[in-house]
Design a protein around this motif. Structure first.
Motif, PDB file in Angstrom:
ATOM      1  N   GLU A 169      -3.990   6.398   4.506  1.00  0.00           N
ATOM      2  CA  GLU A 169      -4.020   5.195   5.346  1.00  0.00           C
ATOM      3  C   GLU A 169      -4.376   3.964   4.516  1.00  0.00           C
ATOM      4  OE1 GLU A 169      -5.427   6.579   9.757  1.00  0.00           O
ATOM      5  OE2 GLU A 169      -6.854   6.890   8.115  1.00  0.00           O
ATOM      6  N   LEU A 170      -5.306   4.120   3.590  1.00  0.00           N
ATOM      7  CA  LEU A 170      -5.658   3.001   2.716  1.00  0.00           C
ATOM      8  C   LEU A 170      -4.444   2.566   1.906  1.00  0.00           C
ATOM      9  CD1 LEU A 170      -7.679   1.022   1.480  1.00  0.00           C
ATOM     10  CD2 LEU A 170      -8.333   2.834  -0.132  1.00  0.00           C
ATOM     11  N   SER A 171      -3.696   3.512   1.400  1.00  0.00           N
ATOM     12  CA  SER A 171      -2.495   3.194   0.628  1.00  0.00           C
ATOM     13  C   SER A 171      -1.498   2.406   1.477  1.00  0.00           C
ATOM     14  CB  SER A 171      -1.850   4.486   0.112  1.00  0.00           C
ATOM     15  OG  SER A 171      -0.696   4.191  -0.625  1.00  0.00           O
ATOM     16  N   SER A 172      -1.265   2.854   2.694  1.00  0.00           N
ATOM     17  CA  SER A 172      -0.332   2.158   3.591  1.00  0.00           C
ATOM     18  C   SER A 172      -0.818   0.761   3.929  1.00  0.00           C
ATOM     19  CB  SER A 172      -0.150   2.945   4.893  1.00  0.00           C
ATOM     20  OG  SER A 172       0.438   4.187   4.630  1.00  0.00           O
ATOM     21  N   ARG A 173      -2.109   0.634   4.193  1.00  0.00           N
ATOM     22  CA  ARG A 173      -2.673  -0.676   4.533  1.00  0.00           C
ATOM     23  C   ARG A 173      -2.586  -1.633   3.357  1.00  0.00           C
ATOM     24  NH1 ARG A 173      -8.231  -0.393   7.444  1.00  0.00           N
ATOM     25  NH2 ARG A 173      -7.751  -2.594   7.698  1.00  0.00           N
ATOM     26  N   LEU A 174      -2.863  -1.144   2.152  1.00  0.00           N
ATOM     27  CA  LEU A 174      -2.775  -2.012   0.981  1.00  0.00           C
ATOM     28  C   LEU A 174      -1.349  -2.494   0.774  1.00  0.00           C
ATOM     29  CD1 LEU A 174      -5.102  -0.372  -1.717  1.00  0.00           C
ATOM     30  CD2 LEU A 174      -5.576  -2.293  -0.193  1.00  0.00           C
ATOM     31  N   GLU A 175      -0.406  -1.600   0.965  1.00  0.00           N
ATOM     32  CA  GLU A 175       1.000  -1.983   0.823  1.00  0.00           C
ATOM     33  C   GLU A 175       1.357  -3.101   1.795  1.00  0.00           C
ATOM     34  OE1 GLU A 175       5.219  -0.616  -0.307  1.00  0.00           O
ATOM     35  OE2 GLU A 175       3.646   0.873  -0.241  1.00  0.00           O
ATOM     36  N   LEU A 176       0.927  -2.963   3.028  1.00  0.00           N
ATOM     37  CA  LEU A 176       1.205  -3.973   4.049  1.00  0.00           C
ATOM     38  C   LEU A 176       0.514  -5.292   3.711  1.00  0.00           C
ATOM     39  CD1 LEU A 176       2.414  -4.655   6.849  1.00  0.00           C
ATOM     40  CD2 LEU A 176       0.263  -3.836   7.830  1.00  0.00           C
ATOM     41  N   GLU A 177      -0.742  -5.239   3.359  1.00  0.00           N
ATOM     42  CA  GLU A 177      -1.488  -6.465   3.080  1.00  0.00           C
ATOM     43  C   GLU A 177      -0.995  -7.158   1.819  1.00  0.00           C
ATOM     44  OE1 GLU A 177      -2.944  -7.583   5.473  1.00  0.00           O
ATOM     45  OE2 GLU A 177      -3.137  -5.722   6.568  1.00  0.00           O
ATOM     46  N   MET A 178      -0.511  -6.413   0.837  1.00  0.00           N
ATOM     47  CA  MET A 178      -0.006  -7.005  -0.397  1.00  0.00           C
ATOM     48  C   MET A 178       1.232  -7.853  -0.135  1.00  0.00           C
ATOM     49  SD  MET A 178      -0.700  -4.215  -3.402  1.00  0.00           S
ATOM     50  CE  MET A 178       0.570  -3.146  -2.810  1.00  0.00           C
ATOM     51  N   GLN A 179       1.942  -7.570   0.937  1.00  0.00           N
ATOM     52  CA  GLN A 179       3.110  -8.367   1.291  1.00  0.00           C
ATOM     53  C   GLN A 179       2.717  -9.701   1.913  1.00  0.00           C
ATOM     54  OE1 GLN A 179       5.449  -5.831   3.833  1.00  0.00           O
ATOM     55  NE2 GLN A 179       5.589  -4.225   2.297  1.00  0.00           N
ATOM     56  N   GLN A 180       1.491  -9.781   2.424  1.00  0.00           N
ATOM     57  CA  GLN A 180       1.052 -10.968   3.147  1.00  0.00           C
ATOM     58  C   GLN A 180       0.030 -11.808   2.399  1.00  0.00           C
ATOM     59  OE1 GLN A 180      -0.094  -9.859   7.140  1.00  0.00           O
ATOM     60  NE2 GLN A 180       1.403  -8.219   7.154  1.00  0.00           N
ATOM     61  N   ALA A 181      -0.701 -11.224   1.474  1.00  0.00           N
ATOM     62  CA  ALA A 181      -1.767 -11.950   0.781  1.00  0.00           C
ATOM     63  C   ALA A 181      -1.639 -11.746  -0.725  1.00  0.00           C
ATOM     64  CB  ALA A 181      -3.128 -11.449   1.254  1.00  0.00           C
ATOM     65  N   SER A 182      -1.975 -12.772  -1.473  1.00  0.00           N
ATOM     66  CA  SER A 182      -1.902 -12.642  -2.927  1.00  0.00           C
ATOM     67  C   SER A 182      -3.180 -12.034  -3.501  1.00  0.00           C
ATOM     68  CB  SER A 182      -1.629 -13.996  -3.579  1.00  0.00           C
ATOM     69  OG  SER A 182      -2.668 -14.896  -3.274  1.00  0.00           O
ATOM     70  N   THR A 183      -4.286 -12.101  -2.738  1.00  0.00           N
ATOM     71  CA  THR A 183      -5.555 -11.546  -3.200  1.00  0.00           C
ATOM     72  C   THR A 183      -6.147 -10.636  -2.136  1.00  0.00           C
ATOM     73  OG1 THR A 183      -6.013 -13.520  -4.525  1.00  0.00           O
ATOM     74  CG2 THR A 183      -7.877 -12.085  -4.049  1.00  0.00           C
ATOM     75  N   LEU A 184      -6.419  -9.405  -2.530  1.00  0.00           N
ATOM     76  CA  LEU A 184      -7.142  -8.461  -1.679  1.00  0.00           C
ATOM     77  C   LEU A 184      -8.579  -8.438  -2.166  1.00  0.00           C
ATOM     78  CD1 LEU A 184      -4.664  -5.449  -1.524  1.00  0.00           C
ATOM     79  CD2 LEU A 184      -5.074  -7.160   0.231  1.00  0.00           C
ATOM     80  N   THR A 185      -9.507  -8.765  -1.287  1.00  0.00           N
ATOM     81  CA  THR A 185     -10.915  -8.838  -1.660  1.00  0.00           C
ATOM     82  C   THR A 185     -11.688  -7.766  -0.920  1.00  0.00           C
ATOM     83  OG1 THR A 185     -10.746 -11.213  -2.060  1.00  0.00           O
ATOM     84  CG2 THR A 185     -12.952 -10.319  -1.710  1.00  0.00           C
ATOM     85  N   PHE A 186     -12.422  -6.974  -1.680  1.00  0.00           N
ATOM     86  CA  PHE A 186     -13.271  -5.923  -1.113  1.00  0.00           C
ATOM     87  C   PHE A 186     -14.717  -6.333  -1.336  1.00  0.00           C
ATOM     88  CE2 PHE A 186      -9.281  -3.898  -2.012  1.00  0.00           C
ATOM     89  CZ  PHE A 186      -9.105  -3.027  -0.950  1.00  0.00           C
ATOM     90  N   ILE A 187     -15.546  -6.150  -0.316  1.00  0.00           N
ATOM     91  CA  ILE A 187     -16.948  -6.556  -0.393  1.00  0.00           C
ATOM     92  C   ILE A 187     -17.852  -5.358  -0.127  1.00  0.00           C
ATOM     93  CG2 ILE A 187     -18.763  -8.020   0.578  1.00  0.00           C
ATOM     94  CD1 ILE A 187     -16.528  -9.935   1.483  1.00  0.00           C
ATOM     95  N   ILE A 188     -18.843  -5.194  -1.013  1.00  0.00           N
ATOM     96  CA  ILE A 188     -19.896  -4.200  -0.825  1.00  0.00           C
ATOM     97  C   ILE A 188     -21.218  -4.958  -0.798  1.00  0.00           C
ATOM     98  CG2 ILE A 188     -21.101  -2.200  -1.801  1.00  0.00           C
ATOM     99  CD1 ILE A 188     -18.487  -1.497  -3.249  1.00  0.00           C
ATOM    100  N   GLY A 189     -21.950  -4.810   0.276  1.00  0.00           N
ATOM    101  CA  GLY A 189     -23.227  -5.507   0.427  1.00  0.00           C
ATOM    102  C   GLY A 189     -24.338  -4.833  -0.353  1.00  0.00           C
ATOM    103  N   GLY A 190     -25.516  -5.377  -0.205  1.00  0.00           N
ATOM    104  CA  GLY A 190     -26.701  -4.833  -0.855  1.00  0.00           C
ATOM    105  C   GLY A 190     -27.332  -3.721  -0.040  1.00  0.00           C
TER     106      GLY A 190
END
Length: 158
Positions: A87-108
């Motif tokens: 599912e992550l692979s599919s979502r990344l593929e979809l989002e890569m078509q719409q955004a030039s930067t994928l940002t992942f955030i991990i909190g403290g």
């Protein structure tokens, strides 16, 4: 394609640094990878709810300052949507078509400020277990790499 990894807290353990460096190197063939390590706030023992909220707000300010309006933001949160590697692979593929930067955030250690969660386009979880946020960095970067390998049909995902 640009992948931005924003995390709160200093990474100290050499084995984690080495593992993350290896996956970042592997990911570099798919695009630019930017790692942003933000300082965490010291959390006193037995901090009150008010103190914890203040700490989250300070860390949240730092995170929000690193985001662009055009970033597609995925915040790692224990209450986020559980997804599989496929599912992550599919979502990344979809989002890569719409955004030039994928940002992942991990909190403290306290998690993420509500404002960061609100800004995120998606809240994602790798399970209901609690992982040290330093170890979560390694797990996340490996899963991003795995997602790209799934897209390619690579045997890595077996």
């Amino acid at each position: 394609m640009k992948i931005k990894l924003i995390s709160v807290g200093k990474l100290k353990e050499k084995y984690l640094k080495d593992g993350i460096a290896e996956y970042v190197k592997r990911l570099s063939r798919f695009g630019q990878v930017e790692q942003i390590e933000l300082p965490d706030e010291k959390t006193p023992d037995k901090a009150s709810d008010k103190e914890n909220a203040q700490i989250l707000a300070k860390e949240g300010d730092r995170i929000l300052a690193k985001l662009s309006e055009r970033d597609f933001v995925v915040a790692m949160a224990i209450e986020g949507k559980l997804i599989s590697s496929e599912e992550l692979s599919s979502r990344l593929e979809l989002e890569m078509q719409q955004a030039s930067t994928l940002t992942f955030i991990i909190g403290g250690s306290l998690g993420l400020d509500p404002r960061v969660k609100k800004r995120a386009n998606s809240l994602m979880s790798f399970g209901r277990i609690t992982l040290p946020h330093q170890l979560m960095r390694l797990v996340l970067v490996e899963q991003i790499y795995r997602a790209f390998m799934i897209r390619e049909g690579s045997p890595y995902h077996k």
